[in-house]
Design an enzyme around this catalytic site. Sequence first.
Site, PDB file in Angstrom:
ATOM      1  N   GLY A  61       3.257  -2.993  -9.510  1.00 24.85           N
ATOM      2  CA  GLY A  61       3.970  -1.725  -9.647  1.00 24.85           C
ATOM      3  C   GLY A  61       3.895  -0.963  -8.328  1.00 24.85           C
ATOM      4  N   HIS A  62       4.147  -1.701  -7.254  1.00 19.41           N
ATOM      5  CA  HIS A  62       4.126  -1.075  -5.934  1.00 19.41           C
ATOM      6  C   HIS A  62       4.780  -2.005  -4.914  1.00 19.41           C
ATOM      7  CE1 HIS A  62       0.846  -3.796  -4.902  1.00 19.41           C
ATOM      8  NE2 HIS A  62       0.167  -3.386  -5.958  1.00 19.41           N
ATOM      9  N   ALA A  63       4.988  -1.462  -3.727  1.00 16.12           N
ATOM     10  CA  ALA A  63       5.445  -2.258  -2.576  1.00 16.12           C
ATOM     11  C   ALA A  63       4.523  -1.933  -1.412  1.00 16.12           C
ATOM     12  CB  ALA A  63       6.893  -1.906  -2.221  1.00 16.12           C
ATOM     13  N   ARG A 108       7.020  -5.134  -6.532  1.00 21.75           N
ATOM     14  CA  ARG A 108       6.599  -6.177  -7.461  1.00 21.75           C
ATOM     15  C   ARG A 108       5.792  -5.613  -8.626  1.00 21.75           C
ATOM     16  NH1 ARG A 108       2.848  -7.436  -3.515  1.00 21.75           N
ATOM     17  NH2 ARG A 108       4.573  -6.869  -2.187  1.00 21.75           N
ATOM     18  N   ILE A 133       3.332   1.758  -1.357  1.00 24.51           N
ATOM     19  CA  ILE A 133       4.320   2.693  -1.925  1.00 24.51           C
ATOM     20  C   ILE A 133       4.162   2.541  -3.430  1.00 24.51           C
ATOM     21  CG2 ILE A 133       6.714   3.441  -1.991  1.00 24.51           C
ATOM     22  CD1 ILE A 133       7.234   1.639   0.467  1.00 24.51           C
TER      23      ILE A 133
END
Length: 146
Positions: A61-63, A108, A133
């Site tokens: 749940g981030h990049a 992702r 992020i």
Amino acid sequence: MQFELPKTPTPIDGCFIMNLEAHGETGRGSLTVAQNSPEFPLKIKRIFYIYDIPAGAVRGGHAHFKMNELVVAVTGCVDVEITDGLKHHTVTLRHPGQALFLPAGIWRSLCRFSAGCVVLSLCDTDYDEADYIRHFDQYIKHIRKQ
Ligand code: TYD
């Protein structure tokens, strides 16, 4: 009006599944290797793994701004949902000899973990919270700036 997917390459096209170096021996099981070499898609600096994942949990749940990553389902299977804000795919990892390469800039989420699943990540940076992020709206703003 129907939304049309871009036909030109977008960052998600930089994701791929690769086979890791495997050494199977009849009657003695299998051994898989990940090591830095000119052909390897990143220079391994850090590894971490997630396990004891409860049913229904979602990880990721981030990049990342800079970090490239290879993700391996060492045991069990997991769905990796990836997007670059334009296209999205779901990749199922279910073999310890396969790795999913995620270049920097790909959002992702890992979900639908099988019971007992262990997921290994190989990364090319030290841990740095400033490289994350973590909010999707911030991610969309970031990619629009590029
Ligand atoms: P996070 O990367 O958000 O995990 P996931 O993507 O699997 O949901 O990390 C979870 C926590 O662990 C967070 O508090 C940061 C910490 N962490 C480290 O301290 N070092 C590391 O190398 C990693 C990957 C995470």
